[in-house]
Motif scaffolding. Structure first.
Motif, PDB file in Angstrom:
ATOM      1  N   UNK A  97     -19.546 -25.716 -47.655  1.00  0.00           N
ATOM      2  CA  UNK A  97     -20.888 -26.102 -47.200  1.00  0.00           C
ATOM      3  C   UNK A  97     -21.261 -27.496 -47.709  1.00  0.00           C
ATOM      4  N   UNK A  98     -21.024 -27.743 -48.986  1.00  0.00           N
ATOM      5  CA  UNK A  98     -21.379 -29.054 -49.538  1.00  0.00           C
ATOM      6  C   UNK A  98     -20.516 -30.170 -48.943  1.00  0.00           C
ATOM      7  N   UNK A  99     -19.262 -29.895 -48.657  1.00  0.00           N
ATOM      8  CA  UNK A  99     -18.417 -30.920 -48.042  1.00  0.00           C
ATOM      9  C   UNK A  99     -18.868 -31.217 -46.619  1.00  0.00           C
ATOM     10  N   UNK A 100     -19.339 -30.217 -45.905  1.00  0.00           N
ATOM     11  CA  UNK A 100     -19.860 -30.454 -44.554  1.00  0.00           C
ATOM     12  C   UNK A 100     -21.100 -31.353 -44.580  1.00  0.00           C
ATOM     13  N   UNK A 101     -21.844 -31.287 -45.670  1.00  0.00           N
ATOM     14  CA  UNK A 101     -23.049 -32.111 -45.804  1.00  0.00           C
ATOM     15  C   UNK A 101     -22.829 -33.329 -46.696  1.00  0.00           C
ATOM     16  N   UNK A 102     -21.592 -33.772 -46.836  1.00  0.00           N
ATOM     17  CA  UNK A 102     -21.286 -34.939 -47.673  1.00  0.00           C
ATOM     18  C   UNK A 102     -22.000 -36.186 -47.177  1.00  0.00           C
ATOM     19  N   UNK A 145     -17.056 -38.825 -43.849  1.00  0.00           N
ATOM     20  CA  UNK A 145     -17.689 -37.639 -43.265  1.00  0.00           C
ATOM     21  C   UNK A 145     -16.646 -36.795 -42.543  1.00  0.00           C
ATOM     22  N   UNK A 146     -15.818 -37.417 -41.711  1.00  0.00           N
ATOM     23  CA  UNK A 146     -14.800 -36.695 -40.948  1.00  0.00           C
ATOM     24  C   UNK A 146     -13.815 -36.006 -41.895  1.00  0.00           C
ATOM     25  N   UNK A 147     -13.360 -36.720 -42.924  1.00  0.00           N
ATOM     26  CA  UNK A 147     -12.410 -36.153 -43.879  1.00  0.00           C
ATOM     27  C   UNK A 147     -13.005 -34.951 -44.601  1.00  0.00           C
ATOM     28  N   UNK A 148     -14.258 -35.057 -45.026  1.00  0.00           N
ATOM     29  CA  UNK A 148     -14.899 -33.944 -45.726  1.00  0.00           C
ATOM     30  C   UNK A 148     -15.086 -32.740 -44.814  1.00  0.00           C
ATOM     31  N   UNK A 149     -15.392 -32.963 -43.550  1.00  0.00           N
ATOM     32  CA  UNK A 149     -15.515 -31.848 -42.608  1.00  0.00           C
ATOM     33  C   UNK A 149     -14.150 -31.188 -42.395  1.00  0.00           C
ATOM     34  N   UNK A 150     -13.101 -31.995 -42.290  1.00  0.00           N
ATOM     35  CA  UNK A 150     -11.751 -31.442 -42.130  1.00  0.00           C
ATOM     36  C   UNK A 150     -11.358 -30.611 -43.353  1.00  0.00           C
ATOM     37  N   UNK A 152     -13.437 -29.144 -45.406  1.00  0.00           N
ATOM     38  CA  UNK A 152     -14.295 -27.949 -45.382  1.00  0.00           C
ATOM     39  C   UNK A 152     -13.697 -26.878 -44.472  1.00  0.00           C
ATOM     40  N   UNK A 153     -13.217 -27.285 -43.307  1.00  0.00           N
ATOM     41  CA  UNK A 153     -12.581 -26.328 -42.391  1.00  0.00           C
ATOM     42  C   UNK A 153     -11.344 -25.705 -43.027  1.00  0.00           C
ATOM     43  N   UNK A 154     -10.568 -26.522 -43.737  1.00  0.00           N
ATOM     44  CA  UNK A 154      -9.385 -26.009 -44.428  1.00  0.00           C
ATOM     45  C   UNK A 154      -9.751 -25.008 -45.512  1.00  0.00           C
ATOM     46  N   UNK A 155     -10.805 -25.289 -46.248  1.00  0.00           N
ATOM     47  CA  UNK A 155     -11.259 -24.362 -47.289  1.00  0.00           C
ATOM     48  C   UNK A 155     -11.704 -23.044 -46.662  1.00  0.00           C
ATOM     49  N   UNK A 156     -12.430 -23.115 -45.559  1.00  0.00           N
ATOM     50  CA  UNK A 156     -12.874 -21.892 -44.878  1.00  0.00           C
ATOM     51  C   UNK A 156     -11.670 -21.087 -44.372  1.00  0.00           C
TER      52      UNK A 156
END
Length: 168
Positions: A97-102, A145-150, A152-156
Motif C-alpha cells: 500500500x505504501x509503495x503504491x502511494x510513493x 512511481x512506476x517502479x514502486x507500483x511494480x 507493490x504488485x510483486x509484493x502482493x
C-alpha cells in the motif's frame, strides 16, 4: 512448504531492511550536503525555502521508511510466519500500500522543493535548460512511481503465494 514460507518471508524482511538502510544513507548524505550548503552560501529566499523544504521532505521519507515500513528482524522469531500468517499478510499488505502511494510520501516531498530551487535560478539559467531539467525531473519521478507500483504488485503476488493457507 512451511520452511519455504519462513525462508521467503525472512528474505522479504531482509530486503525491506536493506532498502531502508540504503535510503537512509543517501538521505544522510543529502542532509549533510544541503545543510552545509545552507550554512555556507547566501542564497535567494526562494532557494533557501526550497532547501529547507527539501530537508523536511527527506525527513518525511525517513519517517515513513522507519515508522510505517520498518519490520524489525526480531519479528521473524517473535511471530514466525507459519504461526502468524495474518500478521505477515498485514506487513506485506502495508508495504504494498505504501509503495503504491510513493508519489505522495516520496516523490512530491522531494519534487516540490526541487522545483522551488530550480525556479529560484530562473533568471540565471537559460529557459531551454530549465525545461530540460524539468522534463528530466518529471521522467525520474514517473519512473520512481512506476517502479514502486511494480514492486507493490510483486509484493502482493508473493503475499498471496507464500501466505495462502491452502499451500501449507
Amino acid at each position: 512448504m512451511e520452511m519455504n514460507r519462513e525462508a521467503k518471508v525472512a528474505g522479504f524482511v531482509k530486503s525491506i531492511w536493506s532498502r531502508n538502510v540504503r535510503e537512509t544513507v543517501v538521505s544522510f548524505i543529502l542532509i549533510a550536503w544541503i545543510g552545509v550548503d545552507l550554512c555556507l552560501t547566501a542564497a535567494p529566499d526562494l532557494m533557501t525555502c526550497g532547501k529547507v523544504l527539501l530537508l523536511l521532505g527527506i525527513g518525511v521519507v525517513l519517517a515513513v521508511l522507519w515508522g510505517q515500513l520498518h519490520i524489525p528482524r526480531s519479528e521473524l522469531s517473535l511471530a514466525p510466519p507459519g504461526d502468524n500468517v495474518e500478521r505477515w499478510r498485514h506487513h506485506m499488505t502495508q508495504q504494498s500500500r505504501f509503495l503504491r502511494y510513493a508519489w505522495l510520501w516520496y516523490v512530491l516531498p522531494l519534487f516540490v522543493p526541487g522545483t522551488l530551487i530550480v525556479l529560484s535560478r530562473v533568471d540565471e539559467v537559460p529557459t531551454a535548460r530549465l525545461v530540460t531539467l524539468g522534463g528530466v525531473a518529471l521522467l525520474i519521478g514517473a519512473a520512481v512511481v512506476w517502479l514502486n507500483i511494480a514492486v507493490a504488485k510483486g509484493i502482493e503476488r508473493d503475499r498471496d503465494l507464500w501466505l495462502d493457507d491452502r499451500c501449507v
